[in-house]
Write an enzyme that holds these catalytic residues in place. Structure first.
Site, PDB file in Angstrom:
ATOM      1  N   TYR A   1     -13.579   9.215  15.758  1.00 30.33           N
ATOM      2  CA  TYR A   1     -12.835  10.303  16.411  1.00 30.33           C
ATOM      3  C   TYR A   1     -11.417  10.395  15.832  1.00 30.33           C
ATOM      4  O   TYR A   1     -10.952  11.453  15.401  1.00 30.33           O
ATOM      5  CB  TYR A   1     -12.803  10.051  17.931  1.00 30.33           C
TER       6      TYR A   1
ATOM      7  N   LYS B   1      -9.330  13.282  13.431  1.00 26.49           N
ATOM      8  CA  LYS B   1      -8.029  13.871  13.783  1.00 26.49           C
ATOM      9  C   LYS B   1      -7.057  13.732  12.611  1.00 26.49           C
ATOM     10  O   LYS B   1      -6.350  14.678  12.257  1.00 26.49           O
ATOM     11  CB  LYS B   1      -7.444  13.183  15.025  1.00 26.49           C
TER      12      LYS B   1
ATOM     13  N   SER C   1      -3.840  13.438  18.094  1.00 26.10           N
ATOM     14  CA  SER C   1      -3.821  12.389  19.111  1.00 26.10           C
ATOM     15  C   SER C   1      -3.028  11.178  18.625  1.00 26.10           C
ATOM     16  O   SER C   1      -2.998  10.881  17.427  1.00 26.10           O
ATOM     17  CB  SER C   1      -5.270  11.967  19.392  1.00 26.10           C
TER      18      SER C   1
HETATM   19  C1  UD1 Z   1      -8.221   6.590  24.928  1.00 31.91           C
HETATM   20  C2  UD1 Z   1      -8.800   6.603  23.564  1.00 31.91           C
HETATM   21  C3  UD1 Z   1      -7.910   7.443  22.684  1.00 31.91           C
HETATM   22  C4  UD1 Z   1      -7.675   8.815  23.277  1.00 31.91           C
HETATM   23  C5  UD1 Z   1      -7.057   8.622  24.661  1.00 31.91           C
HETATM   24  C6  UD1 Z   1      -6.705   9.907  25.367  1.00 31.91           C
HETATM   25  C7  UD1 Z   1      -9.930   4.416  23.368  1.00 31.91           C
HETATM   26  C8  UD1 Z   1      -9.885   3.062  22.736  1.00 31.91           C
HETATM   27  N1  UD1 Z   1      -8.913   5.241  23.063  1.00 31.91           N
HETATM   28  O1  UD1 Z   1      -7.006   5.916  24.846  1.00 31.91           O
HETATM   29  O2  UD1 Z   1      -8.464   7.564  21.422  1.00 31.91           O
HETATM   30  O3  UD1 Z   1      -6.822   9.558  22.475  1.00 31.91           O
HETATM   31  O4  UD1 Z   1      -7.968   7.881  25.420  1.00 31.91           O
HETATM   32  O5  UD1 Z   1      -7.828  10.560  25.862  1.00 31.91           O
HETATM   33  O6  UD1 Z   1     -10.859   4.739  24.087  1.00 31.91           O
HETATM   34  N2  UD1 Z   1      -8.436   1.214  31.544  1.00 31.91           N
HETATM   35  C9  UD1 Z   1      -8.840   0.254  32.422  1.00 31.91           C
HETATM   36  N3  UD1 Z   1     -10.033   0.420  33.070  1.00 31.91           N
HETATM   37  C10 UD1 Z   1     -10.817   1.523  32.865  1.00 31.91           C
HETATM   38  C11 UD1 Z   1     -10.399   2.501  31.965  1.00 31.91           C
HETATM   39  C12 UD1 Z   1      -9.184   2.322  31.310  1.00 31.91           C
HETATM   40  O7  UD1 Z   1      -8.156  -0.740  32.639  1.00 31.91           O
HETATM   41  O8  UD1 Z   1     -11.908   1.600  33.477  1.00 31.91           O
HETATM   42  C13 UD1 Z   1      -7.142   1.049  30.862  1.00 31.91           C
HETATM   43  C14 UD1 Z   1      -7.269   0.910  29.349  1.00 31.91           C
HETATM   44  O9  UD1 Z   1      -7.367  -0.427  28.980  1.00 31.91           O
HETATM   45  C15 UD1 Z   1      -5.954   1.536  28.894  1.00 31.91           C
HETATM   46  C16 UD1 Z   1      -5.599   2.550  29.973  1.00 31.91           C
HETATM   47  O10 UD1 Z   1      -6.406   2.231  31.088  1.00 31.91           O
HETATM   48  O11 UD1 Z   1      -4.946   0.609  28.885  1.00 31.91           O
HETATM   49  C17 UD1 Z   1      -5.881   3.965  29.544  1.00 31.91           C
HETATM   50  O12 UD1 Z   1      -7.214   4.043  29.073  1.00 31.91           O
HETATM   51  P1  UD1 Z   1      -7.842   5.392  28.562  1.00 31.91           P
HETATM   52  O13 UD1 Z   1      -7.676   6.453  29.580  1.00 31.91           O
HETATM   53  O14 UD1 Z   1      -9.206   5.107  28.074  1.00 31.91           O
HETATM   54  O15 UD1 Z   1      -6.871   5.831  27.355  1.00 31.91           O
HETATM   55  P2  UD1 Z   1      -6.480   5.048  26.007  1.00 31.91           P
HETATM   56  O16 UD1 Z   1      -7.106   3.729  25.919  1.00 31.91           O
HETATM   57  O17 UD1 Z   1      -5.015   5.084  25.891  1.00 31.91           O
END
Ligand code: UD1
Length: 351
Positions: A162, A166, A138
């Site tokens: 996590y 990895k 990842s």
């Molecule tokens: C998350 C995990 C990462 C994992 C990846 C893929 C964290 C800190 N990291 O990354 O380890 O490899 O998923 O599965 O959890 N967002 C919102 N509102 C929400 C949910 C998300 O604004 O309710 C935003 C987050 O701030 C981020 C983006 O959406 O900028 C993507 O979020 P998310 O799907 O959780 O992925 P990652 O944070 O990139």
């Protein structure tokens, strides 16, 4: 003779999509899954999709329910599958726990599942002379404090258990390779943000419990299960102030696995680490807008404070996959939004 491939975690989100493509090409697939985080119903969906292929490969799929930490179980699978002159020649290793928040609460579960599972897998592969493996890693392994576009050579510094597991597995695989480098073919794929769903609407992301990742949450808001989408932070150093990520359609990601599989099957022994992403960044607000436009619906949202441990911009440098595999992801953000919502509409409660 059909080539036989073991897919661990084959009932999961990425595993299931990858299997549909492997079957289409004509591989014989052996799936191991404990189903602690996935549904066995996925197999019927895969078979339904595969049933429409010209080669009708539905019988090329064997399933074993079990845990990688159980060595005797693994041994029995290899023993059974390696009869009849058909050896397992390659492993695609998806199985593992993957929730960042759970890993913070239950780190030992993550080390136990992810590390011991992989150690057993490598031991059994050695025993049965199968030394080719793709490992699901990842982008979370990168040190994302300062950089935002990541190359494989950039420094690593995971921020949660996590991510630590990895990275530890990547290092373990490197050690295994170094110990007998003429024998092993190993690829660690660092996924960016896999999203979307199968075009049929039959396969998709079905997180158990409360979802943490953005697409299942967007789907829940679109379906009216949640009132408002919370945008985590509007004060990031980006054009619209919201976080930027490199979203990749799960079917593109699955295709990436096929490319690397062919590359390893046809090439010499090697160890490699490769980013799998589109190289394009999308902000949370851009994503919401596209989701609304493509699916002709509204996503009510509010901007809240930043999520703990979040990062502003995470984008793949995908030069290596482009050059080595002569491959780029093809699907658009529109495809991702359309397919994800179709999956939710057709399966409001998941599998
Ligand atoms: C998350 C995990 C990462 C994992 C990846 C893929 C964290 C800190 N990291 O990354 O380890 O490899 O998923 O599965 O959890 N967002 C919102 N509102 C929400 C949910 C998300 O604004 O309710 C935003 C987050 O701030 C981020 C983006 O959406 O900028 C993507 O979020 P998310 O799907 O959780 O992925 P990652 O944070 O990139």
């Amino acid at each position: 003779m059909k080539k036989k491939i073991l897919v661990t975690g084959g009932c999961g989100f990425i595993g299931s999509h990858t299997i549909t493509l492997l079957l289409k090409i004509g591989f014989q697939i052996v799936v191991i899954d404990s189903n602690i985080n996935s549904s066995i119903k996925v197999l019927d969906k895969i078979k339904f999709i595969a049933g429409k292929y010209e080669n009708n490969p539905v019988d090329n799929l064997n399933f074993y329910k079990g845990d990688l930490r159980d060595f005797n179980f693994l041994d029995s699978v290899f023993k059974k599958e390696n009869q009849k002159d058909e050896q397992i020649i390659f492993v695609i290793h998806f199985a593992g726990l993957k929730s960042v928040s759970d890993s913070n609460n239950l780190p030992i579960n993550y080390w136990d599942n992810n590390i011991f599972g992989t150690i057993n897998l490598i031991k059994i592969m050695e025993k049965y002379n199968c030394r080719s493996i793709i490992f699901s890693s990842s982008a979370t392994v990168y040190d994302s404090k300062e950089i935002s576009i990541f190359k494989e050579i950039d420094s690593t510094y995971p921020l949660n258990p996590y991510g630590n597991t990895k990275l530890a597995i990547e290092k373990m695989l490197k050690d295994v390779f170094e110990s007998s480098s003429s024998k092993w073919k190993i690829a660690c794929l660092r996924y960016f943000n896999p999203v979307g769903a199968h075009r049929s609407g039959l396969l998709g992301e079905d997180p158990k419990g409360t979802p943490n990742n953005i697409f299942p949450i967007l789907n829940n808001v679109a379906a009216g299960c949640e009132k408002k989408f919370k945008v985590f932070g509007g004060d990031w150093e980006t054009e619209d102030g919201t976080c930027i990520r490199d979203y990749i359609h799960v079917l593109d990601l699955a295709e990436g696995h096929l490319k690397i599989l062919e590359h390893l099957l046809n090439g010499p022994a090697k160890f490699l680490i490769m980013n799998i992403g589109t190289g394009k960044g999308t902000s949370v607000l851009q994503l919401i807008k596209t989701f609304e436009e493509v699916n002709d619906l509204k996503i009510p949202f509010i901007i809240t404070k930043r999520r703990k441990g979040d990062r502003g911009v995470i984008i793949a440098d995908n030069k290596l996959s482009k050059e080595m595999l002569n491959w780029v992801p093809k699907m658009t953000l529109q495809d991702m939004c359309r397919d994800a919502w179709k999956w939710k509409k057709l399966n409001p409660k998941g599998y």
